[in-house]
Write an enzyme that holds these catalytic residues in place. Structure first.
Site, PDB file in Angstrom:
ATOM      1  N   SER A 229       0.820  -1.201   0.000  1.00  0.00           N
ATOM      2  CA  SER A 229       0.000   0.000   0.000  1.00  0.00           C
ATOM      3  C   SER A 229       0.863   1.265   0.000  1.00  0.00           C
ATOM      4  O   SER A 229       1.652   1.448  -0.922  1.00  0.00           O
ATOM      5  CB  SER A 229      -0.965  -0.075   1.171  1.00  0.00           C
ATOM      6  N   LYS A 233       3.883   2.027  -2.613  1.00  0.00           N
ATOM      7  CA  LYS A 233       4.177   3.235  -3.396  1.00  0.00           C
ATOM      8  C   LYS A 233       5.661   3.551  -3.182  1.00  0.00           C
ATOM      9  O   LYS A 233       6.394   3.922  -4.096  1.00  0.00           O
ATOM     10  CB  LYS A 233       3.328   4.423  -2.911  1.00  0.00           C
ATOM     11  N   TRP A 320     -10.410   0.079  -4.488  1.00  0.00           N
ATOM     12  CA  TRP A 320      -9.823   1.393  -4.188  1.00  0.00           C
ATOM     13  C   TRP A 320      -8.429   1.517  -4.833  1.00  0.00           C
ATOM     14  O   TRP A 320      -8.019   2.580  -5.270  1.00  0.00           O
ATOM     15  CB  TRP A 320      -9.745   1.526  -2.664  1.00  0.00           C
ATOM     16  N   HIS A 371      -7.682  -5.786   1.078  1.00  0.00           N
ATOM     17  CA  HIS A 371      -6.472  -4.959   1.032  1.00  0.00           C
ATOM     18  C   HIS A 371      -5.538  -5.394   2.162  1.00  0.00           C
ATOM     19  O   HIS A 371      -5.779  -5.077   3.328  1.00  0.00           O
ATOM     20  CB  HIS A 371      -6.917  -3.502   1.232  1.00  0.00           C
TER      21      HIS A 371
HETATM   22  C1  GCU Z   1      -5.431   4.596   2.226  1.00  0.00           C
HETATM   23  C2  GCU Z   1      -4.932   5.403   1.040  1.00  0.00           C
HETATM   24  C3  GCU Z   1      -4.173   4.534   0.050  1.00  0.00           C
HETATM   25  C4  GCU Z   1      -3.103   3.744   0.759  1.00  0.00           C
HETATM   26  C5  GCU Z   1      -3.687   2.979   1.915  1.00  0.00           C
HETATM   27  C6  GCU Z   1      -2.672   2.232   2.767  1.00  0.00           C
HETATM   28  O1  GCU Z   1      -6.434   3.723   1.823  1.00  0.00           O
HETATM   29  O2  GCU Z   1      -6.042   6.009   0.448  1.00  0.00           O
HETATM   30  O3  GCU Z   1      -3.584   5.329  -0.966  1.00  0.00           O
HETATM   31  O4  GCU Z   1      -2.471   2.897  -0.171  1.00  0.00           O
HETATM   32  O5  GCU Z   1      -4.352   3.874   2.788  1.00  0.00           O
HETATM   33  O6  GCU Z   1      -1.524   2.619   2.826  1.00  0.00           O
HETATM   34  O7  GCU Z   1      -3.079   1.233   3.396  1.00  0.00           O
END
Ligand code: GCU
Length: 392
Positions: A229, A233, A320, A371
């Protein structure tokens, strides 16, 4: 009557939510071409890619999304805090190290937890996790065990496994993220293209790599960097910046990670910039609701990692993070890998749920479920590393 506006607001909300996940609402878009330089030159070979276009694309990501990546510091010191030669019931050596970096009278310290298998020839390849969840997930004492960092499974597969926590570099908080790496580089805070939290976390991954290069028990030329997540990134950005990472794994990284922004599916740039204003540079805010104006899209971030293998994952219930947009980003990076004579085995459309494409230089799976980063994911990361490290 207040009930009518309430119902209207609710309906609005439900419709907006539905649109976010409606494939038919994805607008027509044209992706920027990774192989066309800013001056209009067509990139036809690795030389032009590496000398002209790659530096250009890296700069575009620095300036418009993740911020600059400072490379200078005064000194770095590695202090062994703990060594347990027979950890994990004798299977592994546990080594905890403090990595301290000094610049202009300031310092930052990264706590690295590393397990190295005992019964394999050393130096060993290593998985490094950028941990954005609880510190207990990487418990060195193994009283707590988490599928998010299944250290025993990785050790049994003949790899070392390491982790550091993002809060050592920059707390994940809009008010306190400056308390860390940014103390070393205060000028970054003034610049519209200055690094923020994700840049600081990626900077930390590079310092761990500095340590691996000095650690004789691990093979620094075989480091698989992984993150989930926001950590995913970061793993992409760190691997794009630092070409010493041999494999990049990005798990459910979604918007501003491995998913194409122009699809406007799931999380949008405006939303991520509003909820997490401390992740990306100030320039990125200009693209709120204007994804098409970005001079890059996320397929070009993957392309920056070429010719190194990249594995991206998603989960079926994590719309998402746009699983299809992630697959398409990989597909659209293929032509940069092709410059190196590398052909990905990705199918032309997303593979079925749970069907992993691990033999490809650009790997992908969309796992059934939420997720998260699970044993299913790790099993395929290991498979991916087995294939690509053995090929070298
Ligand atoms: C939120 C955010 C995402 C990110 C996520 C995470 O949902 O919107 O962009 O990837 O948190 O880090 O779990």
């Amino acid at each position: 009557m207040k009930i009518i506006p309430f119902i209207l607001a609710l309906l609005c909300c439900i419709t907006a939510q539905a649109q976010q996940y409606d494939e038919s609402k994805v607008p027509a878009y044209t992706l920027p071409d990774p192989l066309l330089t800013l001056s209009g030159q067509r990139v036809k070979n690795v030389r032009t890619w590496e000398k002209v276009r790659r530096p250009e694309v890296l700069r575009l990501f620095e300036d418009n999304i993740y911020g600059q990546m400072p490379h200078d510091f005064d000194s770095i010191r590695f202090t062994t805090l703990r060594e347990e030669p027979r950890a994990m019931e004798g299977k592994a050596l546990l080594k905890e190290t403090r990595i301290s970096v000094y610049r202009a009278g300031q310092s930052v310290s990264i706590h690295l937890t590393l397990f190295i298998p005992n019964n394999v020839p050393r130096p060993v390849p290593v998985f490094l996790l950028i941990n954005n969840r609880g510190k207990n997930i990487t418990d060195p004492d193994r009283k707590e065990k988490s599928p998010f960092w299944p250290a025993e499974v990785v050790i049994d597969s003949g790899y070392a496994i390491a982790a550091f926590h993002v809060s050592d570099l920059a707390p994940d908080n809009k008010d306190t993220f400056v308390n860390g790496v940014l103390q070393l580089y205060p000028g970054q805070l003034q610049a519209a293209n200055g690094m923020k939290a994700i840049g600081a976390w990626a900077w930390g991954a590079a310092r761990v790599m500095d340590y691996f290069e000095k650690e004789p028990l691990v093979n620094a030329s075989k480091v698989a960097l992984t993150g989930h997540s926001r950590g995913g990134k970061t793993s992409l950005w760190a691997a794009a910046q630092d070409q010493r990472f041999a494999i990049c794994i990005t798990n459910c990284s979604g918007n501003s990670g491995a998913a194409l922004a122009r699809r406007q599916f799931g999380e949008r740039v405006s939303r991520i910039n509003t909820t997490f204003p401390h992740w990306f540079n100030d320039n990125y805010k200009k693209y709120n609701d204007r994804e098409n104006d970005l001079p890059v899209d996320q397929h070009m971030l993957i392309a920056l990692i070429a010719p190194r293998p990249v594995y991206a994952t998603n989960a079926t219930k994590d719309l998402w993070a746009d699983p299809t947009g992630t697959f398409l980003a990989l597909k659209n990076a293929e032509k940069v890998y092709a410059l190196y004579g590398l052909k990905s085995n990705l199918p032309s459309t997303p593979p079925a749920t749970n069907a992993a494409v691990a033999t490809s230089i650009l790997g992908y799976h969309n796992r059934e479920g939420e997720h998260d980063m699970t044993l299913f994911d790790w099993t395929h990361f290991i498979q991916f590393a087995n294939i690509h490290f053995r090929k070298r």
